[in-house]
Design an enzyme around this catalytic site. Structure first.
Site, PDB file in Angstrom:
ATOM      1  N   TYR A 142       0.864  -1.182   0.000  1.00  0.00           N
ATOM      2  CA  TYR A 142       0.000   0.000   0.000  1.00  0.00           C
ATOM      3  C   TYR A 142       0.899   1.230   0.000  1.00  0.00           C
ATOM      4  CZ  TYR A 142      -3.415   3.482   1.520  1.00  0.00           C
ATOM      5  OH  TYR A 142      -4.210   4.590   1.610  1.00  0.00           O
ATOM      6  N   ASP A 237       9.549   2.944  -0.522  1.00  0.00           N
ATOM      7  CA  ASP A 237       8.517   3.595   0.286  1.00  0.00           C
ATOM      8  C   ASP A 237       8.834   3.292   1.746  1.00  0.00           C
ATOM      9  OD1 ASP A 237       6.300   4.402   1.677  1.00  0.00           O
ATOM     10  OD2 ASP A 237       4.842   3.467   0.332  1.00  0.00           O
ATOM     11  N   LYS A 265       5.144   9.662   8.676  1.00  0.00           N
ATOM     12  CA  LYS A 265       4.999   9.135  10.029  1.00  0.00           C
ATOM     13  C   LYS A 265       6.038   9.679  11.006  1.00  0.00           C
ATOM     14  CE  LYS A 265       2.626   4.949   8.428  1.00  0.00           C
ATOM     15  NZ  LYS A 265       1.260   5.281   8.840  1.00  0.00           N
TER      16      LYS A 265
END
Length: 428
Positions: A142, A237, A265
């Site tokens: 994802y 990623d 994050k």
């Protein structure tokens, strides 16, 4: 009607599904979502008064735990100076300097507001740099909710049982090719067939939105060799793994350096943020230095930048990763031991402070194998864990996290509570 039920009823009236992100709806584990009143250290406190040891940690963002004093104090001062400027502030430069210092593959960085924005921009840059259109992603990975990435996606899409999302144009989806994670032969085949059209391979170095799947030896190295040979851009990623599994991210842990890295994050200290960075020659193609356009009203927001600086200053100057690795390893080892003792098939893995659980004998090396996990047993385990004061991600396809606030004592307490939850899950 309880206070939580009343809140959820109100939420359903004004928010799709009562939430602002699908996995929060708890549909994979049953029951209604709870609402958080406050959070400190390793604990959440719900509006109904539950005190839960938190292993979700804002989906990996809070490496220092909730309400970390240095971050709180820095934000308190920053708020007094204003919440948004729309022009550059010193903290943007300071956070960028720290990222460049800590991640060897990054010479320059551009801040955005989410991981989705970061991956969108990185792919656009890769296409501009190569003059090619196709990208490769991995099944179950994802990379945010941009159209190009909602093809064979994991996490919330897998949890809801939707293979792809309506609204994604078929013509655009055809520009995204997929392969099983850890299958370097599959990547070689795709490049043999389409190599002169492939702009980039984008990969989570540790697959974290399908649970937790580590790379097998040689896989990431293989990606690096193949993309370099064909002139394609390798994008890691690291929104989830960045600064979590190692002070330099997964690339620091594995020694494999990509061309572009996406972050989020941890670098925001709990505030909304994203970033992409890489070699100077690539990044200077981005406007206004170059012609690849990308912009954002709140990019470089002074509050997110300040929280990020405060967070990275802790993890780059203190040996936090050694403690995180040790505590996470102990927790994972105890789960495996308990499961073996009571006869539950369980596969648990970890890297740094990131870990995941499959109710499956393993090994789990890709998304197809991850989907063989016993989702009903996970749901039962999740409910039992919560009843024993532990909050785990409400999906069998999400990673768990440990923070510096999870002391040795809290880890020991967790081990006891999760042992009870595993035992209770055998009773249905």
């Amino acid at each position: 009607m309880s206070g939580t039920d009343e809140l959820y009823s109100r939420a359903l009236a004004v928010l799709p599904g009562g939430v602002n992100s699908p996995v929060r709806a708890f549909r994979a584990v049953g029951g209604n979502p709870f609402f958080v009143r406050e959070a400190h250290g390793a604990h959440l406190v719900t509006t109904s008064g539950e005190r839960l040891i938190d292993y979700v940690l804002s989906w990996g963002a809070l490496i220092l735990g909730h309400d970390y004093p240095a971050v709180r104090e820095a934000l308190t001062l920053a708020v007094k100076r204003g919440t948004s400027y729309g022009v550059t502030c010193p903290a943007e430069v300071e956070l960028a300097e720290r990222i460049v210092e800590m991640v060897p593959s990054i010479d320059m960085v551009r801040f955005v507001n989410s991981g989705t924005e970061a991956t969108m921009a990185a792919v656009r840059l890769a296409r501009a740099a190569t003059g090619r259109d196709l990208i490769i992603k991995f099944d179950g990975a994802y990379h945010g909710h941009a159209d190009s990435f909602l093809v064979a996606a994991g996490s919330g899409v897998a949890t809801l049982g939707l293979p792809d999302s309506p609204g994604v144009p078929a013509d655009l989806a055809r520009l995204t090719m997929t392969a099983p994670f850890n299958d370097i032969t599959g990547i070689e085949t795709l490049f043999t067939q389409y190599g002169d059209r492939i702009a980039a391979v984008i990969a989570e170095p540790f697959l974290g939105n399908a649970g937790f799947v580590p790379p097998i030896p040689g896989f990431l190295e293989g990606l690096r060799e193949i993309t370099k040979a064909w002139g394609a851009v390798l994008i890691f990623d690291e929104v989830m793994t960045g600064f979590r599994v190692h002070p330099a991210g997964a690339q620091g842990l594995t020694g494999v350096e990509p061309d572009l890295t996406t972050l989020g994050k941890v670098i925001g200290g709990g505030l909304p943020i994203g970033a992409y960075g890489g070699a100077r020659e690539l990044m200077e193609m981005v406007a206004p230095a170059g012609d690849v356009y990308q912009a954002g009203t709140l990019s470089g927001n002074p509050l997110a930048m300040t929280a990020g600086v405060a967070t990275l200053d802790v993890i780059r100057t203190e040996p936090v990763h050694e403690k995180l690795e040790r505590r996470t390893r102990k927790l994972v080892k105890s789960l495996v031991g308990t499961a073996e003792a009571i006869g539950i098939p369980l596969t648990v893995g970890h890297a740094g402070a990131m870990w995941g659980v499959y109710f499956h004998p393993g090994p789990v090396t890709n998304f197809a194998e991850a989907k063989e996990t016993d989702t009903k047993r996970f749901a039962t385990f999740h409910r039992a864990a919560r009843q024993n004061g532990i909050f785990l991600p409400p999906s069998p396809f999400e990673a768990c996290f440990v923070s510096t606030a999870h002391t040795d004592e809290i880890i020991e307490d967790t081990i006891e509570r999760l042992a009870k939850a595993l035992a209770e899950s055998t009773r249905g």
